[in-house]
Design a protein around this motif. Sequence first.
Motif, short mmCIF file in Angstrom:
data_model
loop_
_atom_site.label_atom_id
_atom_site.label_comp_id
_atom_site.label_asym_id
_atom_site.label_seq_id
_atom_site.Cartn_x
_atom_site.Cartn_y
_atom_site.Cartn_z
N LEU A 155 0.86 -1.19 0.00
CA LEU A 155 0.00 0.00 0.00
C LEU A 155 0.89 1.24 0.00
CD1 LEU A 155 -2.76 1.41 0.38
CD2 LEU A 155 -2.49 1.08 2.83
N LEU A 156 0.74 2.05 -1.03
CA LEU A 156 1.52 3.29 -1.12
C LEU A 156 0.58 4.47 -0.94
CD1 LEU A 156 4.35 4.47 -1.67
CD2 LEU A 156 3.76 4.50 -4.11
N LEU A 157 0.85 5.29 0.07
CA LEU A 157 0.02 6.45 0.37
C LEU A 157 0.78 7.70 -0.06
CD1 LEU A 157 -1.00 5.36 3.98
CD2 LEU A 157 -2.42 5.21 1.92
N CYS A 158 0.21 8.43 -1.00
CA CYS A 158 0.89 9.61 -1.54
C CYS A 158 0.04 10.84 -1.26
CB CYS A 158 1.08 9.48 -3.05
SG CYS A 158 2.02 8.04 -3.54
N ASP A 159 0.61 11.78 -0.52
CA ASP A 159 -0.12 13.00 -0.19
C ASP A 159 0.22 14.05 -1.25
OD1 ASP A 159 -1.68 14.77 1.17
OD2 ASP A 159 -0.55 14.65 3.06
N GLU A 160 -0.76 14.50 -1.96
CA GLU A 160 -0.60 15.46 -3.07
C GLU A 160 0.41 14.95 -4.11
OE1 GLU A 160 -2.52 18.01 -3.16
OE2 GLU A 160 -3.15 18.39 -1.11
N PRO A 161 0.20 13.76 -4.64
CA PRO A 161 1.21 13.16 -5.53
C PRO A 161 1.37 13.87 -6.87
CG PRO A 161 -0.76 11.82 -5.56
CD PRO A 161 -0.96 12.86 -4.49
N THR A 162 0.35 14.57 -7.31
CA THR A 162 0.45 15.17 -8.64
C THR A 162 0.68 16.67 -8.58
OG1 THR A 162 -1.94 15.50 -8.74
CG2 THR A 162 -1.09 13.43 -9.64
N ALA A 163 0.92 17.18 -7.36
CA ALA A 163 1.04 18.64 -7.25
C ALA A 163 2.23 19.17 -8.04
CB ALA A 163 1.17 19.03 -5.79
N ARG A 164 3.31 18.44 -8.08
CA ARG A 164 4.52 18.98 -8.71
C ARG A 164 5.05 18.14 -9.85
NH1 ARG A 164 7.77 22.16 -4.81
NH2 ARG A 164 6.44 22.53 -3.02
N MET A 166 5.01 14.16 -12.11
CA MET A 166 4.55 12.80 -12.41
C MET A 166 5.68 12.09 -13.15
SD MET A 166 0.89 12.55 -12.06
CE MET A 166 0.20 11.79 -13.48
N VAL A 167 5.73 10.75 -13.02
CA VAL A 167 6.81 10.00 -13.66
C VAL A 167 6.79 10.20 -15.17
CG1 VAL A 167 7.78 7.72 -14.06
CG2 VAL A 167 6.80 8.27 -11.85
N ARG A 168 5.67 9.89 -15.78
CA ARG A 168 5.47 10.13 -17.20
C ARG A 168 4.06 10.68 -17.36
NH1 ARG A 168 6.65 5.06 -16.52
NH2 ARG A 168 8.84 4.55 -16.59
N PRO A 169 3.84 11.50 -18.35
CA PRO A 169 2.49 12.03 -18.50
C PRO A 169 1.48 10.88 -18.55
CG PRO A 169 3.99 13.11 -20.02
CD PRO A 169 4.77 12.00 -19.37
N GLY A 170 0.46 10.97 -17.74
CA GLY A 170 -0.60 9.96 -17.74
C GLY A 170 -0.30 8.74 -16.92
N THR A 171 0.89 8.65 -16.35
CA THR A 171 1.24 7.46 -15.57
C THR A 171 1.49 7.84 -14.13
OG1 THR A 171 2.37 6.63 -17.52
CG2 THR A 171 2.79 5.47 -15.45
N PRO A 172 0.56 7.54 -13.22
CA PRO A 172 0.82 7.90 -11.83
C PRO A 172 2.01 7.15 -11.27
CG PRO A 172 -1.24 6.64 -12.03
CD PRO A 172 -0.70 6.84 -13.40
N PRO A 173 2.76 7.75 -10.34
CA PRO A 173 4.01 7.17 -9.87
C PRO A 173 3.85 5.82 -9.20
CG PRO A 173 3.43 9.18 -8.65
CD PRO A 173 2.50 9.08 -9.80
N TRP A 174 2.65 5.50 -8.73
CA TRP A 174 2.48 4.22 -8.03
C TRP A 174 2.10 3.11 -8.99
CZ3 TRP A 174 -0.19 8.70 -7.36
CH2 TRP A 174 -1.41 8.78 -8.03
N SER A 175 1.99 3.38 -10.31
CA SER A 175 1.49 2.35 -11.21
C SER A 175 2.55 1.32 -11.55
CB SER A 175 0.95 2.98 -12.49
OG SER A 175 2.03 3.51 -13.23
N GLY A 176 3.82 1.67 -11.37
CA GLY A 176 4.88 0.72 -11.71
C GLY A 176 5.19 -0.13 -10.53
#
Length: 176
Positions: A155-164, A166-176
Amino acid sequence: MGKTYGSGHSAVHALRGIDLEIHKGEVVMIVGPSGCGKTTLLFVIGGLLSPTAGQITVFGQDVAAMDEGALQTYRQHTVGFVFQGFNLVPTLTVLKNVIVPLLAGRGVGPAIDRGRMLLTEAELSGRDESFPAQLSGGEKHRVAIARGMANDPPLLLCDEPTARWMVRPGTPPWSG
Ligand SMILES: Nc1ncnc2c1ncn2[C@@H]1O[C@H](COP(=O)(O)OP(=O)(O)OP(=O)(O)O)[C@@H](O)[C@H]1O
Ligand SMILES: [Mg+2]
């Protein structure tokens, strides 16, 4: 589930009547205005704060009932946390920040190998020996995400993960 900070006149009801079920494999976004309780909710799920009402069960474990030892194990192995303000240790290099959660469980060599791999994934491989103050905001965020993923938590909890960043456009950092 609920969380109240303080008591009496100064009580702040940060969470009231939260009833939330999340299934394994789901990516859930919690969206709401500033001050509505997003960080508080993540802290309660992450075992960093206790709820003042109700229950929180994660992978069948009653988090609110855990003693300090069980909470430490839970925080180390079950959840990864990416803080809103990153919470990097200013006196440690980028690599050392990433491997802090690994040092209790494995030897230094394997921890460094994994830390370098995570920093490569975060496109920061050349910055191992930099200090947080030498990084941009987005770079610090990537270090914080790499640290959150260090123990490969379920379980990865990310507080405001997209504020600054992203790994790749359209790919949230927890998807890999
Ligand atoms: N330690 C604390 N003591 C008292 N009140 C607090 C404390 N931490 C947070 N609060 C209050 O609880 C409420 C929820 O705060 P929280 O940080 O969870 O909001 P948030 O949704 O994450 O906000 P933001 O989008 O600004 O990060 C706010 O009213 C805040 O002022
Ligand atoms: Mg917040």
